[in-house]
Design an enzyme around this catalytic site. Structure first.
Site, mmCIF file in Angstrom:
data_model
loop_
_atom_site.group_PDB
_atom_site.id
_atom_site.type_symbol
_atom_site.label_atom_id
_atom_site.label_comp_id
_atom_site.label_asym_id
_atom_site.label_seq_id
_atom_site.Cartn_x
_atom_site.Cartn_y
_atom_site.Cartn_z
ATOM 1 N N LYS A 1 -14.218 8.194 -4.560
ATOM 2 C CA LYS A 1 -15.841 8.813 -4.069
ATOM 3 C C LYS A 1 -16.498 10.029 -4.610
ATOM 4 O O LYS A 1 -17.282 9.950 -4.759
ATOM 5 C CB LYS A 1 -15.843 8.904 -1.966
ATOM 6 C CG LYS A 1 -15.229 7.602 -2.065
ATOM 7 C CD LYS A 1 -14.899 7.844 -0.296
ATOM 8 C CE LYS A 1 -14.101 6.514 0.092
ATOM 9 N NZ LYS A 1 -13.464 6.902 1.713
ATOM 10 N N HIS B 1 0.805 -1.283 0.038
ATOM 11 C CA HIS B 1 0.299 0.182 0.264
ATOM 12 C C HIS B 1 0.899 1.129 -0.192
ATOM 13 O O HIS B 1 0.015 2.415 -0.323
ATOM 14 C CB HIS B 1 -0.991 0.115 1.236
ATOM 15 C CG HIS B 1 -1.611 -0.637 0.787
ATOM 16 N ND1 HIS B 1 -2.914 -0.539 0.664
ATOM 17 C CD2 HIS B 1 -1.740 -2.298 1.913
ATOM 18 C CE1 HIS B 1 -4.109 -1.440 0.410
ATOM 19 N NE2 HIS B 1 -3.559 -2.493 1.197
ATOM 20 N N LYS C 1 0.316 14.617 1.988
ATOM 21 C CA LYS C 1 -1.234 14.667 1.219
ATOM 22 C C LYS C 1 -1.066 16.873 1.183
ATOM 23 O O LYS C 1 -2.027 16.324 0.233
ATOM 24 C CB LYS C 1 -1.999 14.455 2.422
ATOM 25 C CG LYS C 1 -2.039 12.940 1.531
ATOM 26 C CD LYS C 1 -3.254 11.997 3.029
ATOM 27 C CE LYS C 1 -3.075 11.049 2.633
ATOM 28 N NZ LYS C 1 -4.179 10.007 1.971
ATOM 29 N N LYS D 1 -9.630 13.958 4.248
ATOM 30 C CA LYS D 1 -8.280 12.631 4.692
ATOM 31 C C LYS D 1 -7.552 12.662 5.116
ATOM 32 O O LYS D 1 -7.405 13.832 6.485
ATOM 33 C CB LYS D 1 -7.527 12.712 3.358
ATOM 34 C CG LYS D 1 -6.529 13.728 2.481
ATOM 35 C CD LYS D 1 -5.873 14.392 1.042
ATOM 36 C CE LYS D 1 -6.450 13.991 0.052
ATOM 37 N NZ LYS D 1 -6.983 12.524 -0.808
ATOM 38 N N ARG D 2 -6.220 11.331 5.678
ATOM 39 C CA ARG D 2 -5.567 12.459 6.724
ATOM 40 C C ARG D 2 -5.149 13.059 6.591
ATOM 41 O O ARG D 2 -4.211 13.389 5.232
ATOM 42 C CB ARG D 2 -4.492 10.427 7.404
ATOM 43 C CG ARG D 2 -5.850 9.194 7.724
ATOM 44 C CD ARG D 2 -6.107 9.886 9.087
ATOM 45 N NE ARG D 2 -5.455 9.782 9.865
ATOM 46 C CZ ARG D 2 -4.616 9.474 10.882
ATOM 47 N NH1 ARG D 2 -5.390 8.309 10.469
ATOM 48 N NH2 ARG D 2 -3.904 9.650 11.850
ATOM 49 N N THR E 1 -8.299 6.457 -2.565
ATOM 50 C CA THR E 1 -10.035 5.957 -2.560
ATOM 51 C C THR E 1 -10.655 7.213 -2.457
ATOM 52 O O THR E 1 -11.822 6.942 -3.337
ATOM 53 C CB THR E 1 -10.411 4.638 -1.748
ATOM 54 O OG1 THR E 1 -9.564 5.655 -0.436
ATOM 55 C CG2 THR E 1 -9.337 3.615 -2.306
#
Ligand SMILES: *Cc1c(COP(=O)(O)O)cnc(C)c1O
Length: 813
Positions: free
Chosen positions: A655, A355, A549, A543-544, A651
């Site tokens: 969504k 991952h 990110k 998101k986290r 992911t």
């Protein structure tokens, strides 16, 4: 007085209220109504569950064991109703009682047994497996405390306990008859006889593993999947005999060990700290799962030689890797298999999904700690390593550097990814790009030897939860235009393409988006007392919180816009609501400081009369599955800003796309495949691609300081971090962030290329924003195309690919 006639559902609920709580409709609380109705729903599921499992056994069907340390399930209630086709009936039942179904559903606590994408993927997979009638059992840990609940106090994250089992969980069933023993510590004695070498494990501590099973219901399916979560219990800690034998201390140690194991989920996403308790958690659930897998196979088929025809194991990241040596142990020490017989079976059963390539996330254990906790497993891992290195030496004779890079045990560390790669029959990445990175970089030397082991299977999301449950408005609209076949068959999303230029359709599509924004605004008003404008554009990064990110990139963009607004008030016409939602790992100081920054920027922008009616910055507390279900359907712009090469798939991006948000993102992970599906006109791509990033890294040619000097916009935005203009914080609060961008730590300035990508981000955002303001018809056309092209990202497609290339399960007919 005449009562209106009660529906079957109401009668059923009344019956459960009476039996379980001694209450009537008149004096039941909402929580009791939730539970009573959930028990009614559970009854319907159990009939199916029992019948389907009996069929699987009777027909000897193969099962996948999907092993994962995390399952981020969220709530089950509405999902179960939708998938059983019962939602309308319960909606009517509750409205006849003057109640709202959503209100009842929100009485359930989120099962937050995961950090983020990895855990949510496991949950989506189980739902798709059930919908596709493929026999599956998800195996994990029944953490008593899920991921912490997040509050924002004075702009800072505060963590609070998530005691999700406090009021019980309606959906789970304890299976005390299937308990197993898991052993820790002690030492191993080896002896030889005519049958060969034997190992005996002595002086260990024992923990009892108790399984709790939960059905995961598929849509119009015959067979719910099973989620089996293991809970730890001590072995008769007050056994009087043990006490009398003077083993009081050992008994107390066992009790303490048992009680600590399943207490809490580690709150780190994409970060491993090599903590001993975490190793205990992983061995605990993998050992229990392997023991129960072997036991149930023996009960049914007697002979373990047929194991690979009846089970296949998928390892979700490296956390469950110990299942590999554990199955070796069971086969050799308990079942009397030789090494090569056991290895032959094991190497046909296991498959590994990687991952991440982030080095801080690659799981390594200190060799001494590992040996002390799991002495028998340690010796098996050593043996696997030795034989593996001998094989490698045939391919790379004498190339010791390469071989020690690939080894399972080296430099006092045990490396779980290398163990997986050594033994698993398939190794897969989670997007096309990530698959390439595994083959060309992370596992390149292994790929050259075993090219056929490597696969890329792009992640997916279950469109039941993320569309049918989360966005009933859009689901109804789609059903009106293309029928409801898309709920079962993701290829039918494409039928929407016939309507993306239909004005009436687009008007209704826009109306649905508006209603979803109002729904989110009401939630925020109710829970955080924040008022947002549903007529503004909703720009969302949820998101986290992680440096890769790049929430910091979005922060700098907002500061840039705020600065620009001071010079030209007309650059913002339609107001913008910038929405963040993110939990930071409690020990990740820089991530927590970015949350503080977001809130400080909010204080600046939301209170300045020049900006407050044009832009608003909002931080939604406690991001999790249920909040995602409210937030994503309300979004216009989906922010997917990871540095190219670092987000394996993502992911969240899928969504948002499905719910008609347009992606503003880098060429990274599954963003690339979203680009491929929708085409360049229906996505906004910015920033360096992976080749450009790699070049700059290889040549050490990136100089953020030069960019800062040359680009005024960049400079003015960054200076806000330290010039004292952010309210409510000291001038030093963000100097660490400032330093990290311009000077860096030991590993160079702006490791994540935030400043490099900022100008291109500013440019692409402006393009997207201009379209939203100037041509809303065109905007909603693009949004609708995103929905129409999102079928590919259904986890039904992902699961079908896993099944075709790896698992080879047969559907229950
Ligand atoms: C989907 C999801 C994620 C993953 O989001 P990414 O943007 O892919 O990191 C994280 N948390 C929750 C609650 C989710 O539903």
């Amino acid at each position: 007085m005449r009562q209106p006639k009660q529906s079957a559902e109401v009668k059923n609920i009344v019956g459960k209220l009476k039996r379980h709580f001694g209450k009537t409709l008149e004096n039941a609380t909402k929580e009791e109504l939730y539970k009573a109705s959930a028990i009614c729903i559970r009854d319907e599921i159990i009939d199916k569950w029992v019948a389907a499992n009996a069929q699987v056994e009777k027909r000897g069907l193969k099962r996948v064991y999907y092993m994962s340390a995390e399952f981020l399930m969220g709530r089950a209630y509405t999902n179960n109703l939708v998938n059983l086709g019962l939602k309308e009936r319960y909606q009517k039942a509750f409205s006849s009682l003057g109640l709202d179904l959503d209100d009842i559903a929100w009485q359930e606590r989120d099962a937050g047994l995961g950090n983020g994408g990895l855990g949510r993927l496991a949950a989506c997979f189980l739902e798709s497996l059930a919908t596709l009638d493929l026999p599956a059992i998800g195996c994990g840990i029944r953490y008593e405390h899920g991921l912490f609940r997040q509050k924002i106090v004075d702009g800072e994250q505060v963590e609070m306990d998530d005691n999700w089992l406090e009021d019980g969980c309606v959906w789970e069933m304890e299976r005390p008859d299937e308990e197993v023993e898991v052993r820790f510590g002690g030492h191993v004695e080896e002896f030889w006889d005519e049958a060969g070498m034997h190992a005996v494990h002595k002086d260990y501590s024992t923990v009892i593993a108790v399984p709790y099973d939960m059905p995961v219901v598929g849509y119009e399916s015959k067979m719910p999947a099973t989620l089996r979560l293991w809970s730890a219990r001590s072995k008769d800690p007050f056994d009087i005999k043990t006490f009398n034998q003077g083993q009081y201390l050992q008994a107390m140690q066992e009790k303490e060990l048992a009680e600590s194991i399943c207490k809490v989920l580690y709150p780190d996403d994409n970060h491993e700290q090599g903590k001993i308790l975490r190793l205990k958690q992983f061995y605990f659930f993998t050992s229990a799962t392997m023991q129960s897998m072997v036991r149930s196979h023996k009960e049914r088929y007697g002979d373990l030689h047929t194991l690979p025809s009846h089970v296949v194991v998928q390892i979700n990241d490296t956390h469950p890797t110990l299942a590999i040596p554990e199955l070796m142990r069971i086969l050799m020490d308990q079942e009397g298999y030789t090494w090569s017989e056991a290895y032959n079976l094991v190497s046909r059963i296991f498959n590994y999904t990687n991952h991440t390539i982030l080095s801080e996330a690659l799981e390594c254990w200190d060799e001494n700690m590992f040996r002390a906790l799991l002495p028998r497993i340690y010796s098996i891992v050593q043996e696997i390593n030795q034989r593996y290195c001998e094989r490698l030496n045939r391919y790379y004779p004498g190339d010791m550097d390469r071989i020690s890079d690939m080894a399972v045990v080296a430099y006092g560390q045990i490396r779980m990814a290398n163990l997986c790669v050594a033994v698993a029959s398939h190794v897969n990445g989670v997007s096309q790009l990530h698959g390439e990175i595994l083959k060309n970089r992370l596992f390149a030397d292994s790929y050259k030897i075993y090219p056929r082991k490597y696969l890329a299977i792009t992640n997916g999301i279950t469109h039941r939860r993320w569309l049918a449950v989360a966005n009933p408005g859009l689901t109804a609209l789609m059903t009106e235009y293309i029928g409801d076949g898309f709920i079962k068959d993701y290829t039918q999303f494409e039928k929407l393409m016939d309507f993306v230029e239909d004005e009436a359709f687009l008007a209704k599509y826009a109306q649905v988006k508006k209603e979803n924004k109002v729904r989110l605004a009401q939630y925020l008003q109710r829970t955080q007392g924040i008022t947002i404008n549903p007529d503004s554009i909703f720009d969302v990064q949820a998101k986290r919180l992680h440096e890769y990110k790049r929430q910091l990139l979005k922060c700098l963009h907002i500061l840039y816009l705020y600065n620009a607004l001071a010079e030209n008030p007309n650059i913002i016409t339609t107001p913008i609501t910038f929405i963040f939602a993110a939990k930071a790992a409690p020990g990740y100081a820089r991530a927590k400081n970015i949350i503080r920054l977001i809130n400080a920027i909010g204080d600046l922008v939301n209170n300045d009369p020049r900006s407050k009616d044009k832009m608003q910055v909002v931080f939604i507390e406690n991001y999790g599955v249920s909040i995602a279900e409210l937030l994503i359907p309300a979004t216009d712009i989906s922010e997917q800003l990871s540095t190219a090469g670092l987000e394996a798939s993502g992911t969240g991006n899928m969504k948002f796309m499905m719910n008609g948000a347009i992606t503003l993102g880098t060429m990274d992970g599954a963003n690339i495949e979203i680009f491929d599906e929708v085409g360049k006109d229906n996505i906004y791509i910015f920033g360096a691609n992976i080749q450009q990033i790699s070049q700059m890294q290889a040549h050490k040619s990136y100089r953020p300081g030069e960019l800062f000097e040359k680009n005024l916009h960049v400079r003015d935005a960054i200076n806000r971090l330290i010039d004292g203009t952010l309210p409510g914080v000291s001038a030093h609060q963000f100097s660490d962030l400032y330093q990290s961008l311009l000077f860096g730590d030991f590993d160079g300035a702006d490791k994540y290329f935030v400043l490099y990508d900022l100008p291109s981000y500013i440019h692409r955002f402006a393009k997207a924003y201009a379209l939203y303001c100037d041509n809303s018809q065109d905007w909603y056309k693009k949004a609708a195309i995103n929905t129409a092209k999102s079928g590919f990202f259904s986890s039904d497609r992902t699961i079908s690919e896993y099944n075709r290339s790896v698992w080879k399960l047969e559907k229950l007919k």
